[in-house]
Design a protein around this motif. Structure first.
Motif, mmCIF file in Angstrom:
data_model
loop_
_atom_site.group_PDB
_atom_site.id
_atom_site.type_symbol
_atom_site.label_atom_id
_atom_site.label_comp_id
_atom_site.label_asym_id
_atom_site.label_seq_id
_atom_site.Cartn_x
_atom_site.Cartn_y
_atom_site.Cartn_z
ATOM 1 N N UNK A 145 -8.242 -5.927 -0.199
ATOM 2 C CA UNK A 145 -8.708 -7.125 -0.890
ATOM 3 C C UNK A 145 -8.690 -8.323 0.058
ATOM 4 N N UNK A 146 -9.761 -9.108 0.024
ATOM 5 C CA UNK A 146 -9.822 -10.388 0.722
ATOM 6 C C UNK A 146 -9.628 -11.472 -0.320
ATOM 7 N N UNK A 147 -8.597 -12.286 -0.147
ATOM 8 C CA UNK A 147 -8.230 -13.285 -1.149
ATOM 9 C C UNK A 147 -8.449 -14.695 -0.610
ATOM 10 N N UNK A 201 1.437 -7.355 -7.442
ATOM 11 C CA UNK A 201 0.922 -6.029 -7.787
ATOM 12 C C UNK A 201 0.339 -5.338 -6.553
ATOM 13 N N UNK A 202 -0.380 -6.091 -5.726
ATOM 14 C CA UNK A 202 -0.931 -5.529 -4.494
ATOM 15 C C UNK A 202 0.170 -4.964 -3.604
ATOM 16 N N UNK A 203 1.254 -5.700 -3.496
ATOM 17 C CA UNK A 203 2.369 -5.269 -2.655
ATOM 18 C C UNK A 203 3.032 -4.021 -3.245
ATOM 19 N N UNK A 204 3.236 -4.047 -4.552
ATOM 20 C CA UNK A 204 3.853 -2.898 -5.228
ATOM 21 C C UNK A 204 3.022 -1.629 -5.037
ATOM 22 N N UNK A 205 1.701 -1.772 -5.123
ATOM 23 C CA UNK A 205 0.797 -0.628 -4.998
ATOM 24 C C UNK A 205 0.427 -0.316 -3.549
#
Length: 204
Positions: free
Chosen positions: A9-11, A33-37
Motif C-alpha cells: 500500500x502507498x499511503x 492493521x497493515x503491521x499486524x498482517x
C-alpha cells in the motif's frame, strides 16, 4: 480484488493520515492493521517540507509506527530527478523548506542564488517577493525550472492552504519563454519509483 487483499500500500500523508497536526484516527487503525498482517507499505507525500526523519518523528508522535524506510517525499523524488538529467546540474536556487534543501544537498547539489543551473520549487512558508525575483532572474538567464509538485492546496487542521501551484504559475511564465518546463515531471515517475522502494519493505 478487495481493498484489503493487496500485498502493498502507498499511503498519502496530508489529508489521509493527518491534517496538519491532527491525526486521522481511522488512519492509525488501518496502519496498525497493515503491521499486524505484515503488509508492505510506504508513506508517500507531495509535501517537500520535511526530511524523512522529521516525517518519522511526526508520525511517531501521533502513535503511528514508522521508520525511515517507510517515507518517500516529493523532495526525495526531485533530488532523484535532478540526478537523472542529462546535463547533471551542480547548483540550484531553492524555493522550499528543510526537507527539499537536505534532499538536494545529500545528492551533491550546491544551493546558490547567483547563476544556478536549476531553480527548484517546493512548498515554502517563508516565501517572499525577493525569492520570486531571484528565481525569475535565474530562469531568464537559462536555469531550468523544476517543481516538487503542482498541488494547488494542502489540507491542514485549519482548512486547505496554498501549496506550490500558485507560486509555480508566476515562474512558469518566465520558463516558457526560455525552455521547456520541467515542473511536475518528477511526478510522472513518482508512483513507479515508490513501487520499487516498497518491494523489500515488510514490518515485523
Amino acid at each position: 480484488m478487495h481493498v484489503l487483499d493487496y500485498d502493498g500500500y502507498l499511503l498519502d500523508l496530508d489529508g489521509t493520515v493527518y491534517r496538519g497536526n491532527e491525526v486521522i484516527p481511522e488512519a492509525v487503525t488501518f496502519i496498525n492493521w497493515l503491521i499486524k498482517e505484515q503488509k508492505k507499505f510506504l508513506f508517500v507525500t507531495n509535501n517537500s517540507s520535511k526530511t524523512p526523519k522529521q516525517a518519522v518523528d511526526k508520525l511517531n508522535s501521533m502513535s503511528i509506527p514508522a521508520k525511515r524506510e517507510h517515507i518517500f517525499t516529493s523532495a526525495l523524488m526531485a533530488a532523484y530527478h535532478v540526478q537523472q538529467l542529462a546535463d547533471r546540474p551542480k547548483s540550484a536556487y531553492i524555493i522550499g523548506s528543510t526537507g527539499l534543501k537536505v534532499a538536494l544537498e545529500e545528492v551533491g547539489i550546491i544551493e546558490q542564488d547567483v547563476d544556478p543551473d536549476v531553480v527548484i520549487v517546493g512548498i515554502d512558508r517563508t516565501f517572499t517577493y525577493d525569492k520570486l525575483e531571484k528565481a525569475s532572474l535565474a530562469i531568464q538567464e537559462g536555469a531550468k525550472l523544476i517543481a516538487t509538485n503542482g498541488d494547488k492546496m494542502i489540507p491542514t487542521e485549519r482548512g486547505s492552504c496554498q501549496e506550490t501551484a500558485r507560486l509555480l504559475l508566476q515562474l512558469k511564465l518566465q520558463a516558457e519563454h526560455k525552455q521547456k518546463l520541467l515542473a511536475n515531471r518528477t511526478q510522472d515517475s513518482l508512483s513507479k519509483l515508490c513501487l520499487y522502494f516498497i518491494r523489500p519493505l515488510v514490518v515485523r
